[in-house]
Structure formats: C-alpha cells, structure tokens
Design an enzyme around this catalytic site. Structure first.
Site, mmCIF file in Angstrom:
data_model
loop_
_atom_site.group_PDB
_atom_site.id
_atom_site.type_symbol
_atom_site.label_atom_id
_atom_site.label_comp_id
_atom_site.label_asym_id
_atom_site.label_seq_id
_atom_site.Cartn_x
_atom_site.Cartn_y
_atom_site.Cartn_z
ATOM 1 N N ASN A 123 -6.635 -19.054 16.637
ATOM 2 C CA ASN A 123 -7.319 -19.829 16.604
ATOM 3 C C ASN A 123 -7.453 -20.547 15.977
ATOM 4 O OD1 ASN A 123 -8.415 -16.263 15.787
ATOM 5 N ND2 ASN A 123 -9.309 -17.335 17.545
ATOM 6 N N ARG B 166 -8.606 -12.109 2.474
ATOM 7 C CA ARG B 166 -9.568 -13.305 2.679
ATOM 8 C C ARG B 166 -10.346 -13.517 1.169
ATOM 9 N NH1 ARG B 166 -13.356 -11.994 7.847
ATOM 10 N NH2 ARG B 166 -12.075 -10.268 8.928
ATOM 11 N N GLY C 232 -9.734 -14.975 11.972
ATOM 12 C CA GLY C 232 -8.822 -15.814 13.120
ATOM 13 C C GLY C 232 -7.057 -15.244 12.778
ATOM 14 N N HIS C 233 -6.591 -16.094 13.668
ATOM 15 C CA HIS C 233 -5.310 -15.701 13.466
ATOM 16 C C HIS C 233 -4.553 -16.987 14.511
ATOM 17 C CE1 HIS C 233 -3.979 -11.646 12.848
ATOM 18 N NE2 HIS C 233 -4.373 -11.319 13.885
ATOM 19 N N ARG D 130 -12.335 -8.854 -6.676
ATOM 20 C CA ARG D 130 -12.879 -7.964 -5.953
ATOM 21 C C ARG D 130 -12.395 -7.252 -7.104
ATOM 22 N NH1 ARG D 130 -15.138 -10.018 -1.669
ATOM 23 N NH2 ARG D 130 -14.034 -8.672 -0.586
ATOM 24 N N ARG E 229 0.738 -0.984 -0.005
ATOM 25 C CA ARG E 229 0.226 0.144 -0.493
ATOM 26 C C ARG E 229 0.255 1.459 -0.368
ATOM 27 N NH1 ARG E 229 -3.381 -0.684 5.375
ATOM 28 N NH2 ARG E 229 -1.071 -1.297 5.937
ATOM 29 N N ASP F 155 -2.124 1.331 -5.160
ATOM 30 C CA ASP F 155 -3.490 1.192 -4.229
ATOM 31 C C ASP F 155 -4.039 0.486 -5.589
ATOM 32 O OD1 ASP F 155 -6.000 1.966 -3.287
ATOM 33 O OD2 ASP F 155 -5.869 4.337 -4.451
ATOM 34 N N LEU F 156 -4.440 -1.086 -5.033
ATOM 35 C CA LEU F 156 -5.125 -2.084 -5.972
ATOM 36 C C LEU F 156 -6.727 -1.557 -6.103
ATOM 37 C CD1 LEU F 156 -3.539 -4.930 -3.661
ATOM 38 C CD2 LEU F 156 -2.701 -4.039 -6.656
ATOM 39 N N LYS F 157 -7.257 -0.197 -5.186
ATOM 40 C CA LYS F 157 -8.352 -0.070 -5.239
ATOM 41 C C LYS F 157 -8.603 0.691 -6.615
ATOM 42 C CE LYS F 157 -9.973 -1.131 -0.686
ATOM 43 N NZ LYS F 157 -10.489 -0.736 0.578
ATOM 44 N N ASP G 143 1.014 -20.175 10.981
ATOM 45 C CA ASP G 143 0.787 -19.108 10.452
ATOM 46 C C ASP G 143 2.397 -19.966 9.149
ATOM 47 O OD1 ASP G 143 -0.847 -17.147 11.362
ATOM 48 O OD2 ASP G 143 1.300 -15.839 11.537
#
Length: 365
Positions: A141, A97, A137-138, A103, A38, A72-74, A168
């Site tokens: 979790n 996610r 979650g991490h 999208r 970013r 900026d990927l948006k 991880d």
C-alpha cells in the site's frame, strides 16, 4: 569489542519487520536491546513458518542478540515493571498506530516527563499526522500510494509484486536508525531527547528522485516500464538466455554498451539504440536466447560490460565474493546448538560490537 552504542539501553515495543530490524542494527553497534512482548504469544513473527529452534526463523534472524520481557501493557501493574527501565532508557522504539502509546501512558511526553533525555521513535505507515494517519496498510500500500508501483509492474493482467519489502526496510527500519543516531548526536550537545515520527510511505520518495525530476522539470512523467531504470531502454533490462535463466544487462554508458554489443555480436545496424529501441531490444533478446546462461557467463566476465547472470538466493549465499567479504561469517544459534548464518546488516565491521555467535531471546513465561 565494544561498539559505538555500548552502554545505551533500547526498549523495543515493535513487532514484525521495521522496528525489529532497526533495533537489530542498534544491537550490532553495541546497544542493549530489550524487546517488550505480549505474554503467551509474543511478537507475531515468532509463530511464522518456517519454524527453526522453536520459533519462526524470521524472528530468530531479526532478533538475534536481544533480550525479551513479556508484559501485558493494558495492565497497570504489569506496566509498572517498565518504570525503572523507562527512567534510564536512551531509546524507545514503537510501531503501534498513532495514539496507542499515549493511551497506554507510554507516549513520548509521559516518558520524557521523568526521563527528558529519552529518544522515542514511532514507525508507522503514514505518520503521526495527516489525513491517512489512522489508515491500515502494508508495504504494498505504501509503495502504491507513493507512485512506485506504477513504474514497473509488468502486464496489467498479471502485475508483478516487488520481491522486497522496500517501505518496511528502506522506508521504516533504515530511516529509524538514521534519525535515532542523529538524535543521539544532538542529545549529546543539548541534553534533550526527541520524538521521531518515521512514516514508511514518506520515505519511499527518495527512490523516486528521477521520476519527480523528469515529471516536474520536463513534464515527462514516467509510465510502466518506459524509462531508463525501469526497462525502457535496451541498455537496462532483463533478457532470457536460451535455458530460461535471466541476464541482467545494464550497459548504460556508451563504453559499456559498445563492449556489450561486441561481446554478443550485435550487428552494426542495431547498435544505435536511439533509432529503434524496440527493434534493438528484440534483436538483443534473440541473440541472448541462442545460448544458455552458463555459456554467456564467461563472455560477460571478459567483456566487463555491467552484465551478469541473475543468481538465485541459494546461489548468492554460496558466492565466493560474499564469503570473502565475511557477509555470512556470524551466526544465530538455536537452543539446541543448531546454527544459521546471521542476517547481514549495514554496520561496518569496524563499528560492529555483537558476538560472532548469538541466540535470539526466548519468550519469558
């Protein structure tokens, strides 16, 4: 020296730990890795304390030898900068996610339409499908959901948090690398790329092979600290020496148990640990508590009985064995020339292509 992945281009959209560690390993095998970050802030780990050389030291360790691109990927105009890179990328790593890359117009199908050889790897907590796919979650979790935390968490009033981010690293980063390499081999045969769905919670399960076997085959479901490798036997547990330092005792096999018992002078009536495991463990603990750790260290070295003194991280960094193995011989270099040992990775020396000294990427303006 060129590595086995020399000439491969990896675009890395991931942040924090799993994806960046996976692409660090690919970079050390010769791949060119470009992080897409970013603008302004970059990867969240750049801001983590402690800082070193202007960024979080963890970011420096995990992103050594990579390049960076701030986009900026948006913004469609910014995304267009990626077009020539996506057209020739061998691997795309992402950690959003499920559905986010789609999208943004950067999902596997969209990239593969112009680059059918591309291998995209998506690391998530619960995978691209299933009832939990969108659940946040991490590491804790994922370990809890897979049952691992139930096996050795200590007293319920003061449960112990695992000291390593197992999901991880062993559930995310390492499976990602394994599957990317397998996909590259298959691509060499078929010419086709792949979309790899790496779910960290799924990949905790190989650690539970014994718990599954005991429960499913014998109906002996493990409890908290009740089994062979979780402290349920005197032959595999941590004991306190007289100065409070810990002894890691793992003399599981009979020959090592006999050597251990001889070394500490365990009385004959306690050596049959199947008769009264709790009593034997208590007696071993009482004996080990009579002397400080440094007094026990040469005793265990002579006995060669799978028993050692637990080292601090600082002590382990200074261990002559790791120095002889060259584990910390390479370095990560800050803009001002300061140096830290590079993070060791499981790339064999014969396959390593990265420079002995290398920086991490600055965030482009």
């Amino acid at each position: 020296m060129k590595g086995p992945l020399d000439g491969l281009l990896v675009l890395d959209f991931s942040t924090l730990l799993p994806g960046p560690l996976a692409t660090l390993i690919l970079a050390e095998a010769g791949a060119e890795v470009i992080k897409v970050e970013r603008p302004g802030r970059g990867d969240e780990m750049r801001s983590y304390a402690p800082r070193w050389g202007g960024d979080g030291v963890n970011f420096a360790l995990l992103n050594r030898g990579k390049r960076s691109l701030a986009l900026d990927l948006k913004d469609p105009a910014s995304r267009a900068v990626l077009d020539p890179l996506l057209a020739r990328a061998d691997v795309v790593m992402e950690q959003f996610r499920p559905g986010v890359m789609e999208r943004l117009g950067l999902g596997h199908a969209a990239i593969a339409a112009r680059n059918p050889r591309v291998i995209t790897c998506s690391i998530t907590g619960y995978g691209q499908t299933g009832p939990k796919r969108d659940v946040a979650g991490h590491d804790l979790n994922y370990l809890g959901d897979a049952g691992m935390l139930s096996l050795s968490h200590g007293e319920a009033a003061r449960p112990v948090v695992p000291p390593a981010l197992v999901a991880d690293i062993a559930g995310g980063a390492y499976p990602a690398v394994i599957n990317i390499l397998l996909a590259l081999i298959r691509r060499g045969i078929t010419g086709q790329g792949a979309h790899l769905d790496v779910a960290m919670a799924d990949n905790v399960w190989p650690f539970l092979y014994w718990a599954m076997g005991n429960g499913l085959a014998a109906g002996q479901w493990p409890g908290n600290g009740t089994d062979l490798v979780t402290g349920g036997t005197p032959r595999y547990r941590l004991y306190a020496a007289g100065d409070g330092r810990l002894v890691a005792a793992a003399p599981i096999e009979d020959k090592f148990w006999a050597a251990f018992c001889d070394a500490i002078g365990l009385e004959p009536e306690w050596r049959d640990d199947a008769r009264d495991p709790a009593g034997t463990a208590a007696r071993v603990a009482a004996i080990l508590a009579t002397r400080p750790a440094d007094a026990w260290r040469p005793v265990f070295a002579r006995a060669d009985c799978c028993t050692s003194i637990v080292a601090t991280v600082q002590e382990a960094l200074a261990d002559p064995h790791f120095a002889a193995r060259g584990l910390f011989a390479r370095g990560v270099v800050a803009p001002d020339g300061a140096r830290l040992p590079a993070l060791p990775t499981p790339i064999a020396p014969a396959l390593r292509a990265d420079a002995a000294e290398a920086p991490w990427p600055a965030l482009p303006a």
